[in-house]
Design a protein around this motif. Structure first.
Motif, PDB file in Angstrom:
ATOM      1  N   ASP A  41       0.823  -1.199   0.000  1.00 12.73           N
ATOM      2  CA  ASP A  41       0.000   0.000   0.000  1.00 12.73           C
ATOM      3  C   ASP A  41       0.862   1.256   0.000  1.00 12.73           C
ATOM      4  O   ASP A  41       0.659   2.171  -0.793  1.00 12.73           O
ATOM      5  N   TYR A  42       1.856   1.314   0.890  1.00 15.71           N
ATOM      6  CA  TYR A  42       2.791   2.441   0.944  1.00 15.71           C
ATOM      7  C   TYR A  42       4.170   1.911   1.338  1.00 15.71           C
ATOM      8  O   TYR A  42       4.303   0.813   1.884  1.00 15.71           O
ATOM      9  N   LEU A  50      -0.988  -2.526   5.556  1.00 10.83           N
ATOM     10  CA  LEU A  50      -0.789  -3.946   5.262  1.00 10.83           C
ATOM     11  C   LEU A  50       0.407  -4.496   6.036  1.00 10.83           C
ATOM     12  O   LEU A  50       1.431  -3.827   6.174  1.00 10.83           O
ATOM     13  N   SER A  53       3.681  -4.695   4.083  1.00 11.01           N
ATOM     14  CA  SER A  53       4.258  -3.355   3.925  1.00 11.01           C
ATOM     15  C   SER A  53       5.019  -2.963   5.185  1.00 11.01           C
ATOM     16  O   SER A  53       6.093  -2.354   5.108  1.00 11.01           O
ATOM     17  N   LEU A 441      -5.910  -3.215  -2.801  1.00  9.35           N
ATOM     18  CA  LEU A 441      -5.890  -1.865  -2.251  1.00  9.35           C
ATOM     19  C   LEU A 441      -7.281  -1.238  -2.241  1.00  9.35           C
ATOM     20  O   LEU A 441      -7.617  -0.467  -1.333  1.00  9.35           O
ATOM     21  N   LEU A 444      -9.028  -2.773   0.784  1.00  3.52           N
ATOM     22  CA  LEU A 444      -8.576  -2.161   2.027  1.00  3.52           C
ATOM     23  C   LEU A 444      -9.220  -0.792   2.223  1.00  3.52           C
ATOM     24  O   LEU A 444      -9.717  -0.463   3.311  1.00  3.52           O
ATOM     25  N   LYS A 445      -9.238   0.008   1.191  1.00  2.00           N
ATOM     26  CA  LYS A 445      -9.830   1.349   1.264  1.00  2.00           C
ATOM     27  C   LYS A 445     -11.329   1.267   1.569  1.00  2.00           C
ATOM     28  O   LYS A 445     -11.856   2.025   2.400  1.00  2.00           O
TER      29      LYS A 445
END
Length: 559
Positions: A41-42, A50, A53, A441, A444-445
């Motif tokens: 994600d980032y 996550l 991540s 993603l 998740l959002k």
């Protein structure tokens, strides 16, 4: 679109490995390639949600300490990392960390206590919307109830970090939570307004101080890390390059591992249990390493009216799952053992009725009545809650059909298999259930925005301190509480578990924690399962454990 992504990943893999081969055609030894199912994600610790991540960020950014799991006694100890030593006051309200003096960011700037203090301000800033914002709630506050950073986080010199709390905290809570608050470089992020950090995430340089640095990140295709020559945390990575190849399709990932295009499949991209026998027989060069008792799957039942909350912040019960009798009925209606037997096998999963990992057997409340697969009991509970069969066999209440979409993330064969069983089970008791699969993603959002009434989701809930952040009635600031579940008794138990306690009181509170979750069923807790990581036997020095798949990736080498 997915087929295009698959092709790009394969083309990248082929070109990567041909480039990594030496001129004389010998096998590459300087680049480990890992296959994963979905992108990160980032790569900014302020923003990550996550679990994978978070693991990658821990290879790039400084961490205050290094947790270590003792498999023999099931306990976690903390080892030095950015902090060489630390101590706690007798009253539990102060922690002092003495930092290494030789740490540098990869651009040569020193890592100091000021970076940690600066980063804590960002984590706490609501404009950042960090999933770990509430980790700082116990710091000293000003009269208005805001964190008083001048008093709560002190830096008497560049290498001393002092944390002051408004109430006693258990040392394990402090070490776990503040270790998760990885610092960013003040000289980089100090130039970006806080309200622009999230929107500028893609263009902000990733500057770390860990054993790896980012060489390239092509979204939805690959992430390539390279050894960071200046790192002392604990040292530059042993392997010159470590790449993560995003291949959503499991069969493609597995074929690439068998052919040697990939050196490992990990996390949600790991080995399907049904393939273990064939791999052991026909692919002796692949080593399968289970990660036990770290991950659980569940169905998140949204407790509130998500649409109303998004529009006005008004909290109203969800028309389907606002009643705990309905949530209890859902757990009785789902044949969890059938999912285990059909996909993982009974040796690779354990049915649970709360979020607590089986790893903590000494704290498990064995007196709790298990939720057996019992469609009759499910129908009885639904009837008590007012749901009666309509002329078409679908349950109805006050003119509303019990018709839901069950959301699941793409690229996860285990959850896809579970979704089909759950759909069938619910239809058998008169609930219309359609399966909705979203890219990871997007999934998740949407969960974070309370857009799903029901979602097949899971967590890596490996530590006891993390159990305490999954739940909380202040769900807007508790993103792991994606069911928006509120319970004041559980809030009180969680608060007390964060304080220094005697062994008996601690055990009693953990039992109360389980009793509340067992009764309320904010999720249908399906099972803790073994994540089967697959490695080429050419990859050496691998340690995977309850805490992390990439636990010592900086020590990995390739024969």
């Amino acid at each position: 679109m997915q087929k295009i992504v698959f092709s790009l990943a394969i083309l990248f893999s082929l070109s990567l490995f041909s480039a990594c081969s030496s001129n004389n055609g010998s096998t590459r030894t300087d680049h480990i390639a890992v296959g994963v199912a979905a992108d990160f994600d980032y790569l900014n610790p302020l923003l990550i949600q996550l679990s994978l991540s978070r693991e990658v960020c821990a290879l790039i950014f400084p961490t205050l300490v290094k947790p270590s799991y003792d498999t023999e006694n099931g306990s976690i100890e903390f080892l030095p990392a950015a902090a060489e030593t630390w101590e706690f006051s007798e009253n539990g309200k102060k922690a002092i960390f003495h930092l290494r003096k030789d740490m540098v960011w990869e651009d040569g700037e020193p890592v100091t206590a000021g970076d940690f203090k600066f980063s804590y301000r960002l984590y706490a800033d609501p404009r950042i919307a960090s999933t770990r914002q509430h980790y700082l709630d116990d710091l000293l506050q000003d009269p208005e109830g805001n964190i008083d950073f001048d008093k709560s986080v002190e830096t008497p010199d560049e290498f001393t970090l002092v944390l002051n709390f408004r109430a006693p905290l258990a040392p394990a809570i402090v070490l776990d939570h503040f270790n998760d608050l990885m610092p960013v470089a003040q000289h980089i992020f100090g130039q970006i307004p806080a309200d622009e950090i999230r929107m500028k995430a893609a263009e902000t340089p990733v500057i770390g101080a860990g054993p790896f640095r980012v060489k390239q990140w092509a979204r939805q295709q690959k992430l390539v890390l390279e050894s960071s020559s200046t790192s002392v945390l604990p040292h530059p990575a042993a392997i010159p390059m470590l790449s993560f190849v995003i291949v959503p399709e499991y069969t493609t990932r597995l074929a690439m591992l068998k052919s040697g295009q990939l050196d490992a499949l990990v996390s949600a991209g790991g080995i399907n249990p049904k393939d273990v026998g064939d791999l052991q027989k026909n692919s002796p060069g692949i080593v399968i390493t289970p990660v036990k008792n770290r991950y659980f799957d569940s169905i998140v039942w949204l407790a509130i009216d998500g649409e109303r909350y998004r529009e006005s912040k008004e909290i109203r019960p969800n028309v389907f799952f606002g009643d705990k009798r309905v949530r209890q009925a859902m757990t009785h209606a789902i044949d969890r053992q059938a999912i285990i037997d059909g996909f993982m096998g009974p040796d690779h999963a354990t049915i649970v009725n709360t979020s607590l990992s089986p790893a903590y057997a000494s704290l498990t409340d064995n007196s709790l009545r298990p939720y057996e697969y019992d469609p009759r009991q499910a129908l009885s509970l639904l009837s008590e809650a007012g749901w009666k069969p309509g002329p078409d066999g679908i349950l109805r209440k006050n003119g509303t059909k019990f018709s839901i979409a069950l959301a699941a993330p793409a690229g996860n064969p285990r959850r896809n298999y579970a979704a089909t069983i759950i759909q069938q089970n619910l239809r058998e008791i008169g609930i219309a259930c359609e399966i909705r699969v979203d890219e990871n993603l997007v999934f998740l959002k949407s969960q974070n925005e309370f857009r799903y009434d029901a979602a097949l989701s899971g967590l890596a809930a490996e530590t006891l301190p993390f159990q305490l952040v999954i739940w909380g009635s202040d769900f807007e600031n508790r993103p792991f509480n994606s069911s928006a579940f509120q319970n004041s008794e559980l809030d009180s138990v969680i608060s007390r578990l964060g304080t220094p306690l005697g062994e008996n009181e601690n055990a009693a509170l953990w039992k109360q924690y389980q009793q509340i979750l067992h009764e309320e069923q904010p999720r249908t807790f399906l099972y803790y399962y073994d994540e089967l990581e697959g490695f080429s036997n050419r990859v050496k020095n691998v340690q995977v454990n309850l805490l992390s798949t990439l636990y010592n990736a900086y020590e990995w080498t390739l024969d």
